[in-house]
Design a protein around this motif. Structure first.
Motif, PDB file in Angstrom:
ATOM      1  N   VAL A 242      19.146 -28.440  36.960  1.00  0.00           N
ATOM      2  CA  VAL A 242      17.757 -28.009  36.748  1.00  0.00           C
ATOM      3  C   VAL A 242      17.560 -27.958  35.244  1.00  0.00           C
ATOM      4  O   VAL A 242      18.358 -27.329  34.538  1.00  0.00           O
ATOM      5  N   ASN A 243      16.533 -28.607  34.758  1.00  0.00           N
ATOM      6  CA  ASN A 243      16.319 -28.672  33.303  1.00  0.00           C
ATOM      7  C   ASN A 243      17.581 -29.161  32.589  1.00  0.00           C
ATOM      8  O   ASN A 243      17.926 -28.669  31.510  1.00  0.00           O
ATOM      9  N   SER A 244      18.297 -30.105  33.190  1.00  0.00           N
ATOM     10  CA  SER A 244      19.541 -30.656  32.654  1.00  0.00           C
ATOM     11  C   SER A 244      20.705 -29.672  32.733  1.00  0.00           C
ATOM     12  O   SER A 244      21.804 -29.989  32.301  1.00  0.00           O
ATOM     13  N   ASN A 245      20.472 -28.492  33.258  1.00  0.00           N
ATOM     14  CA  ASN A 245      21.494 -27.439  33.248  1.00  0.00           C
ATOM     15  C   ASN A 245      22.273 -27.437  34.564  1.00  0.00           C
ATOM     16  O   ASN A 245      21.699 -27.593  35.652  1.00  0.00           O
ATOM     17  N   LEU A 246      23.585 -27.216  34.425  1.00  0.00           N
ATOM     18  CA  LEU A 246      24.490 -27.099  35.561  1.00  0.00           C
ATOM     19  C   LEU A 246      23.956 -26.138  36.620  1.00  0.00           C
ATOM     20  O   LEU A 246      23.609 -25.000  36.306  1.00  0.00           O
ATOM     21  N   VAL A 247      23.903 -26.605  37.872  1.00  0.00           N
ATOM     22  CA  VAL A 247      23.625 -25.695  38.988  1.00  0.00           C
ATOM     23  C   VAL A 247      24.957 -25.415  39.679  1.00  0.00           C
ATOM     24  O   VAL A 247      25.596 -26.322  40.208  1.00  0.00           O
ATOM     25  N   MET A 248      25.373 -24.141  39.620  1.00  0.00           N
ATOM     26  CA  MET A 248      26.635 -23.751  40.246  1.00  0.00           C
ATOM     27  C   MET A 248      26.352 -23.352  41.698  1.00  0.00           C
ATOM     28  O   MET A 248      25.195 -23.109  42.064  1.00  0.00           O
ATOM     29  N   TYR A 249      27.395 -23.313  42.504  1.00  0.00           N
ATOM     30  CA  TYR A 249      27.225 -22.710  43.830  1.00  0.00           C
ATOM     31  C   TYR A 249      28.396 -21.767  44.057  1.00  0.00           C
ATOM     32  O   TYR A 249      29.467 -21.946  43.461  1.00  0.00           O
TER      33      TYR A 249
ATOM     34  N   ARG B   6      17.278 -36.124  25.383  1.00  0.00           N
ATOM     35  CA  ARG B   6      17.855 -35.560  26.606  1.00  0.00           C
ATOM     36  C   ARG B   6      17.840 -36.638  27.685  1.00  0.00           C
ATOM     37  O   ARG B   6      17.179 -37.659  27.530  1.00  0.00           O
ATOM     38  N   LEU B   7      18.562 -36.397  28.778  1.00  0.00           N
ATOM     39  CA  LEU B   7      18.704 -37.423  29.808  1.00  0.00           C
ATOM     40  C   LEU B   7      17.909 -37.137  31.067  1.00  0.00           C
ATOM     41  O   LEU B   7      17.529 -38.044  31.779  1.00  0.00           O
ATOM     42  N   PHE B   8      17.695 -35.885  31.367  1.00  0.00           N
ATOM     43  CA  PHE B   8      17.080 -35.533  32.644  1.00  0.00           C
ATOM     44  C   PHE B   8      15.752 -34.824  32.396  1.00  0.00           C
ATOM     45  O   PHE B   8      15.552 -34.205  31.346  1.00  0.00           O
ATOM     46  N   PRO B   9      14.851 -34.909  33.363  1.00  0.00           N
ATOM     47  CA  PRO B   9      13.532 -34.289  33.159  1.00  0.00           C
ATOM     48  C   PRO B   9      13.620 -32.760  33.049  1.00  0.00           C
ATOM     49  O   PRO B   9      14.554 -32.152  33.562  1.00  0.00           O
ATOM     50  N   VAL B  10      12.637 -32.191  32.358  1.00  0.00           N
ATOM     51  CA  VAL B  10      12.589 -30.732  32.193  1.00  0.00           C
ATOM     52  C   VAL B  10      11.210 -30.218  32.608  1.00  0.00           C
ATOM     53  O   VAL B  10      10.248 -30.982  32.660  1.00  0.00           O
ATOM     54  N   LEU B  11      11.131 -28.916  32.858  1.00  0.00           N
ATOM     55  CA  LEU B  11       9.871 -28.321  33.316  1.00  0.00           C
ATOM     56  C   LEU B  11       8.908 -28.045  32.164  1.00  0.00           C
ATOM     57  O   LEU B  11       7.712 -27.894  32.380  1.00  0.00           O
ATOM     58  N   HIS B  12       9.453 -27.956  30.946  1.00  0.00           N
ATOM     59  CA  HIS B  12       8.585 -27.654  29.805  1.00  0.00           C
ATOM     60  C   HIS B  12       9.215 -28.228  28.539  1.00  0.00           C
ATOM     61  O   HIS B  12      10.420 -28.163  28.359  1.00  0.00           O
ATOM     62  N   ARG B  13       8.354 -28.788  27.669  1.00  0.00           N
ATOM     63  CA  ARG B  13       8.856 -29.348  26.402  1.00  0.00           C
ATOM     64  C   ARG B  13       8.213 -28.637  25.227  1.00  0.00           C
ATOM     65  O   ARG B  13       7.061 -28.198  25.317  1.00  0.00           O
ATOM     66  N   ASP B  14       8.958 -28.579  24.121  1.00  0.00           N
ATOM     67  CA  ASP B  14       8.441 -27.914  22.926  1.00  0.00           C
ATOM     68  C   ASP B  14       9.087 -28.591  21.721  1.00  0.00           C
ATOM     69  O   ASP B  14      10.313 -28.604  21.604  1.00  0.00           O
ATOM     70  N   GLY B  15       8.277 -29.158  20.848  1.00  0.00           N
ATOM     71  CA  GLY B  15       8.806 -29.972  19.754  1.00  0.00           C
ATOM     72  C   GLY B  15       9.027 -29.213  18.454  1.00  0.00           C
ATOM     73  O   GLY B  15       9.173 -29.840  17.402  1.00  0.00           O
TER      74      GLY B  15
END
Lengths: 178, 339
Positions: free
Chosen positions: B135-142, B221-230
């Motif tokens: 999610v947002n390029s971040n690891l999703v653990m289980y 970045r490689l994967f889509p994100v929910l919000h961008r800020d430059g």
């Protein structure tokens, strides 16, 4: 198919060419999928994880059982990944050889058909290499990785099917009487 | 009798995973800026499937003298109940999670290479694993007891039986081996004998020393994100702190220069203190507005000490790539001015 087989087995040059192509492709495939990489030094081997021989780390991708370090290269060695890479390499080599023979065959339509089949093997090559290699996309910095990651598992079977169909078409062409 | 056995069996089915579930907080440590449905819909396959990136579940350690590390190699350091451990980034990049036990407590040390975030969590009787999703390029653990899914930066479950709850966090430090060893000379180091064969001499994403590849601040970045800020190049490392009411990103250059930053997050006073030895930071709530002087503070194995520190309440903070922080916390405060 029978003519293709006869030509292959009767020509040592063709066998050597096939072997060279299979080996080159296998090395490229192993590099693209990360089994073969830099970071080494000296000469070293170790095989501490034979129990993981059949353990999958992804679709048609298996855990390495050991490492082989030769100079700057490190090969995290999985026998099954290596067999898969060689199998794909042989399939691609057969495609290229058959396309070459069709192209050299003395008939008017040979050129077009061989070129088409040869072109068909190029996406197969790319798909084969790209199948488990999101890391390559990362190296290239392509934002495509996000979109491609989900379809990665189907690319390898697609490549195999594409190359089998290509080979079948070329073999039929070679078997057809002039 | 039959009904009793059936009831007992169903109760067992429900209770056993619940008992083995990781210890949680009803409210996550940090705010969750999006509805859980939005976060669930934002999950993307990262390539490998569940456990395709294998966690290290039986870690081994070597002494600091035996570790094959250079001084500028990045390590994730943990000092817990009097024990110091260093987890080399170039091992974690291949595994992302170490299910460890330190000082008698079961912990998971987690690292996401795509967002450069390292967090520690209490794991209780269970283990955390890599779900293969992002999610947002971040690891999703289980967690292996309930299968609930936890984006690492949030530390909160977004799916599964524990959705909405938060994991208990344990402070880990993003630093270099040379700095960690100077602070904790007796530290143990995660061994390369992980039970898996990987090329631990090579980082598939790039390099931190020298900085290169995916880790370059301006790289994409490689994967889509929910919000961008430059406001910053996407991979710039910031020091981030979040509470239930807000999030704060601190420019690390500003933090180094200032030494100590006093600011507010909503109604709460927050203090962030730069640790020059580790080149990291310690964050606190300052509920009584205690005044602090950076020149009187010292740093040791337990962290920062000095006049006024005992009046503060520790907050977990961690380094993160700017794009990931701002994707999870779009309304984050951004501290970039020298006071």
């Amino acid at each position: 198919m029978s003519r293709l087989w006869r030509r292959l087995t009767s020509s040592p040059g063709a066998m050597v060419g096939l072997g060279a192509m299979a080996l080159a492709y296998a090395l490229a495939f192993l590099w693209l999928t990360g089994d073969l990489a830099g970071g080494g030094s000296g000469l070293e081997t170790g095989f501490p994880a034979w129990e993981r021989l059949f353990e999958r780390r992804g679709f048609l991708r298996f855990e390495p059982v050991g490492w082989i370090v030769v100079g700057g290269w490190v090969w995290t060695f999985s026998p099954l990944n290596t067999l898969l890479a060689l199998g794909l390499g042989i399939l691609l080599g057969l495609n290229l050889l058959a396309a070459w023979w069709v192209w050299r065959s003395p008939r008017a339509c040979g050129l077009g058909e061989a070129s088409t089949s040869l072109l068909a093997s190029i996406p197969a090559l790319l798909l084969g290499g790209a199948c488990c290699a999101p890391l390559v996309l990362i190296w290239l910095g392509l934002p495509l990785a996000g979109a491609v990651a989900g379809v990665m598992p189907i690319l390898l079977p697609l490549a195999v099917v594409a190359m089998l169909v290509g080979l079948w078409r070329l073999a039929r062409r070679l078997d057809r009487p002039p | 009798m039959y009904r009793f056995l059936l009831t007992a069996f169903l109760a067992w089915l429900v209770l056993v995973p619940a008992l083995a579930a990781p210890p949680t907080r009803e409210a996550p440590q940090g705010m969750v800026a999006y509805p859980l449905e939005t976060l669930r819909a934002a999950r993307r396959p990262g390539g490998p499937g569940r456990d395709g990136i294998p966690s290290i579940d039986r870690p081994r350690f070597v002494s600091a003298d035996q570790a094959r590390l250079d001084d500028d190699d990045i390590v994730i350091g943990l000092y817990h109940r009097g024990e110091a451990r260093a987890y080399p980034q170039r091992i974690l990049v291949w595994h992302e999670i170490v299910n460890d036990e330190v000082g008698g407590e079961a912990l998971s040390i987690t690292y996401c290479p795509l967002t450069a975030t390292a967090l520690g969590f209490r794991r209780g009787e269970t283990e955390l694993g890599v779900s293969g999703k992002l999610v947002n390029s971040n690891l999703v653990m289980y967690d292996r007891a309930t299968g609930s899914e936890w984006p690492q930066i949030l530390g909160a479950a977004i799916d599964g039986p524990l959705a909405g709850q938060g994991l208990e966090e344990v402070r880990v430090v993003w630093t270099t081996w040379g700095r960690w060893r100077a602070r904790y000379p007796e530290s143990e180091v995660l061994s390369e004998r992980t039970g898996y064969v990987r090329n631990y001499r090579r980082d598939p994403y790039g390099s931190y020393a020298p900085l290169g590849g995916y880790y370059l601040p301006q790289s994409r970045r490689l994967f889509p994100v929910l919000h961008r800020d430059g406001r910053l190049p996407p991979k710039t490392l910031i020091y981030g702190v979040r509470t239930a009411s807000g999030a704060l990103a601190v420019d690390r250059r500003v933090l180094r220069d200032a030494g100590l930053i006093e600011t507010r997050l909503g109604a709460e006073r927050i203090v962030v203190i730069h640790d020059p030895g580790l080149d990291s930071a310690w964050a606190f709530r300052n509920p009584r507005g205690t005044s602090l002087d950076a020149d009187t503070l010292g740093f040791g194995p337990e962290g920062v000490s000095g006049p006024g520190i005992e009046a503060l309440e520790p907050l977990n903070g961690f380094e993160a790539m700017w794009f990931a922080w701002v994707a999870f916390y779009p309304a984050t405060e951004f501290y970039a001015e020298v006071p």
